[in-house]
Design a protein around this motif. Sequence first.
Motif, mmCIF file in Angstrom:
data_model
loop_
_atom_site.group_PDB
_atom_site.id
_atom_site.type_symbol
_atom_site.label_atom_id
_atom_site.label_comp_id
_atom_site.label_asym_id
_atom_site.label_seq_id
_atom_site.Cartn_x
_atom_site.Cartn_y
_atom_site.Cartn_z
ATOM 1 N N VAL A 1 56.142 55.933 60.688
ATOM 2 C CA VAL A 1 57.297 56.818 60.518
ATOM 3 C C VAL A 1 57.303 57.425 59.113
ATOM 4 O O VAL A 1 57.505 58.632 58.939
ATOM 5 N N GLU A 2 57.075 56.573 58.101
ATOM 6 C CA GLU A 2 57.078 57.074 56.727
ATOM 7 C C GLU A 2 55.919 58.051 56.493
ATOM 8 O O GLU A 2 56.101 59.094 55.857
ATOM 9 N N GLU A 3 54.741 57.721 57.006
ATOM 10 C CA GLU A 3 53.590 58.598 56.817
ATOM 11 C C GLU A 3 53.834 59.953 57.485
ATOM 12 O O GLU A 3 53.522 61.006 56.921
ATOM 13 N N THR A 4 54.389 59.939 58.679
ATOM 14 C CA THR A 4 54.706 61.195 59.368
ATOM 15 C C THR A 4 55.680 62.023 58.550
ATOM 16 O O THR A 4 55.518 63.244 58.414
ATOM 17 N N HIS A 5 56.681 61.373 57.996
ATOM 18 C CA HIS A 5 57.672 62.079 57.184
ATOM 19 C C HIS A 5 57.027 62.665 55.925
ATOM 20 O O HIS A 5 57.260 63.836 55.582
ATOM 21 N N LEU A 6 56.210 61.863 55.230
ATOM 22 C CA LEU A 6 55.571 62.337 54.004
ATOM 23 C C LEU A 6 54.705 63.568 54.273
ATOM 24 O O LEU A 6 54.804 64.581 53.562
ATOM 25 N N LEU A 7 53.857 63.491 55.287
ATOM 26 C CA LEU A 7 52.955 64.600 55.582
ATOM 27 C C LEU A 7 53.707 65.828 56.065
ATOM 28 O O LEU A 7 53.373 66.967 55.682
ATOM 29 N N THR A 8 54.713 65.602 56.895
ATOM 30 C CA THR A 8 55.475 66.737 57.437
ATOM 31 C C THR A 8 56.220 67.473 56.334
ATOM 32 O O THR A 8 56.218 68.714 56.285
ATOM 33 N N GLN A 9 56.852 66.749 55.454
ATOM 34 C CA GLN A 9 57.592 67.391 54.368
ATOM 35 C C GLN A 9 56.647 68.118 53.406
ATOM 36 O O GLN A 9 56.969 69.208 52.911
ATOM 37 N N PHE A 10 55.486 67.538 53.170
ATOM 38 C CA PHE A 10 54.504 68.194 52.307
ATOM 39 C C PHE A 10 54.050 69.506 52.945
ATOM 40 O O PHE A 10 53.989 70.556 52.279
ATOM 41 N N ALA A 11 53.719 69.469 54.229
ATOM 42 C CA ALA A 11 53.257 70.672 54.914
ATOM 43 C C ALA A 11 54.334 71.750 54.946
ATOM 44 O O ALA A 11 54.044 72.943 54.771
ATOM 45 N N ILE B 1 43.543 52.111 54.343
ATOM 46 C CA ILE B 1 44.782 52.861 54.538
ATOM 47 C C ILE B 1 44.601 54.353 54.283
ATOM 48 O O ILE B 1 45.332 55.192 54.814
ATOM 49 N N THR B 2 43.587 54.717 53.491
ATOM 50 C CA THR B 2 43.409 56.140 53.178
ATOM 51 C C THR B 2 43.085 56.976 54.408
ATOM 52 O O THR B 2 43.246 58.186 54.397
ATOM 53 N N ALA B 3 42.641 56.323 55.496
ATOM 54 C CA ALA B 3 42.374 57.069 56.727
ATOM 55 C C ALA B 3 43.618 57.768 57.242
ATOM 56 O O ALA B 3 43.535 58.805 57.914
ATOM 57 N N ALA B 4 44.794 57.229 56.932
ATOM 58 C CA ALA B 4 46.044 57.813 57.428
ATOM 59 C C ALA B 4 46.228 59.258 56.980
ATOM 60 O O ALA B 4 46.824 60.074 57.683
ATOM 61 N N ARG C 1 55.703 61.927 42.828
ATOM 62 C CA ARG C 1 56.304 60.973 43.773
ATOM 63 C C ARG C 1 55.491 60.910 45.060
ATOM 64 O O ARG C 1 55.283 59.826 45.626
ATOM 65 N N TYR C 2 55.024 62.053 45.512
ATOM 66 C CA TYR C 2 54.238 62.115 46.748
ATOM 67 C C TYR C 2 52.932 61.341 46.596
ATOM 68 O O TYR C 2 52.578 60.519 47.457
ATOM 69 N N LEU C 3 52.220 61.567 45.516
ATOM 70 C CA LEU C 3 50.932 60.906 45.308
ATOM 71 C C LEU C 3 51.084 59.401 45.107
ATOM 72 O O LEU C 3 50.144 58.648 45.337
ATOM 73 N N ALA C 4 52.264 58.963 44.682
ATOM 74 C CA ALA C 4 52.498 57.536 44.483
ATOM 75 C C ALA C 4 52.810 56.810 45.788
ATOM 76 O O ALA C 4 52.773 55.573 45.821
ATOM 77 N N ARG C 5 53.061 57.557 46.875
ATOM 78 C CA ARG C 5 53.497 56.929 48.121
ATOM 79 C C ARG C 5 52.604 57.223 49.324
ATOM 80 O O ARG C 5 52.607 56.479 50.301
ATOM 81 N N GLU C 6 51.878 58.309 49.268
ATOM 82 C CA GLU C 6 51.050 58.701 50.401
ATOM 83 C C GLU C 6 49.600 58.348 50.117
ATOM 84 O O GLU C 6 49.084 58.651 49.028
ATOM 85 N N PRO C 7 48.907 57.642 51.037
ATOM 86 C CA PRO C 7 49.293 57.347 52.418
ATOM 87 C C PRO C 7 50.122 56.078 52.554
ATOM 88 O O PRO C 7 50.070 55.194 51.698
ATOM 89 N N GLU D 1 46.593 58.312 65.576
ATOM 90 C CA GLU D 1 45.134 58.223 65.657
ATOM 91 C C GLU D 1 44.521 57.855 64.308
ATOM 92 O O GLU D 1 43.593 57.050 64.222
ATOM 93 N N ALA D 2 45.045 58.451 63.254
ATOM 94 C CA ALA D 2 44.512 58.179 61.920
ATOM 95 C C ALA D 2 44.816 56.747 61.484
ATOM 96 O O ALA D 2 43.959 56.068 60.905
ATOM 97 N N GLU D 3 46.018 56.275 61.768
ATOM 98 C CA GLU D 3 46.362 54.913 61.371
ATOM 99 C C GLU D 3 45.653 53.870 62.236
ATOM 100 O O GLU D 3 45.448 52.730 61.800
#
Length: 498
Positions: free
Chosen positions: A164-174, A401-404, A153-159, A384-386
Amino acid sequence: MSRKFRHIAISGVVALAVMSCGAGRTEISPTRVDGASTIDPSPQSLKWGACEGVPSSAGFQCATLKVPLDYAKPSGETVGIALVRRPATDKKNRIGSLVFNFGGPGGSGVSTLFDAAGAFSTLNKRYDLVSFDPRGVDRSSGIRCLNSAELERYLAREPSSDTVEETHLLTQFAKACEQNAGHILPYVGTLNAARDLEVMRAALGDERLNYLGFSYGTHLGALYATQFPKHTGRMVLDSALDPSVGMLDTARTQIKGFQKAYENYLTACVKQPHGCPLGKTTAAANAAVLKLIDGLQAHPAKSGDREVTATVARTAVAQALYSQMAWPLLTEALEQGMKGNMAGLLALADQYGGRQPDGTYSTLQMSLPAILCADTTERPNVEEAEKVARELKDRSPIFAITAASSAICSVWPVPGENTNRHIDASGANPIVVVGVTHDPATPYEWAPRLTQQLRSAVLVTLKGEGHGAYGQNNPCVDNAVNSYLLEGKVPPKGLICG
């Protein structure tokens, strides 16, 4: 750049693309860590035996190397490093061991050598082929943050282009990585991996380390030569990475590299004698691909019971661009995707993601950010990444978008360090650096930079497409590498292979 451009297949030699970190080239103080003082000089005895799941007739042997988890506490807790070797076939003229790192960071060297050893039969005559899973990877205390369903699920949505969504995805993964693998996270950086190589060299009984590294493996090899120059033997670094380049600058450079490779792919497609099923012109073919991806962005599709998103499609395209040999597969996958059949795109994305036939995943996508974030103090945030992604969107609508994903270290639970980013290798034997002019993942400009930093290095250039030069059926490159590794003949300075 982003984590999305790491996994790769090099002409039968599975390698893994690189990445480093930051925003621009970073000046690193030339302080050498005294690795020798923290490493037990007495070699340990390796117990070679059968490899699990591999028939003995394949000729492989496996062992486990014990190394300190924390080299500051050499008598403390240890971690096991999984090794595999295929002994030299010409034992009378055996040189020693040739150690491989196929890239990543986070790629399994054990699994890759099982699959790719045949591509190195010339070297296998006089060398024991040896590879390993670096600390934090698969069989070597592999980092597992998410279970297979969660990772899919993570790989299908990130980046995500939504901050807001990107921050949530990365934070939960970390957070998941901290919870499930926090014990090893502080110790998986390239500096410790280089120290592991020194312990490995001694255990293998070799006076010097002979080494062939691809992609991220060029960083590991260069760092080993910097830390242990007197123990560096014949070393070849293919698809060179410049460790001084920062994370955001890496993202910019790689996005441009993948865009150029994508454009070259479209040009080749429309020039085919039987035509390109994506469109009669490059503009038409590009429009058809963008329409497919935009459609998946609005309405994800299904392949069996699995979801195929725009992120999955982008990953599939990127995966195929690592090797020109995969371009026909990409054309077929895109053509079928436009007809509603997403199986080909999903298969390419799965190859990138490290998904196994049984639905489980290797640790690649979890080991990779752990090693990247351990290897730098840079912590660019999501905004900064986005911003980089927005800057490049018009030029590269598929890959920008992969820069995110470059923001992952901003939420990482352990700090990084920069020692690994200083490279000089003063006093080492000659090192051969190889670069490909149209390499999308490790752009050619990094090869001469790394050559210059290594002091004793010579550069071999392949004019061509794809990630990786050795094994691409180019006699000029293959002969240069084989002659150096087998006979010690250093290629002429500035060798260019067409």
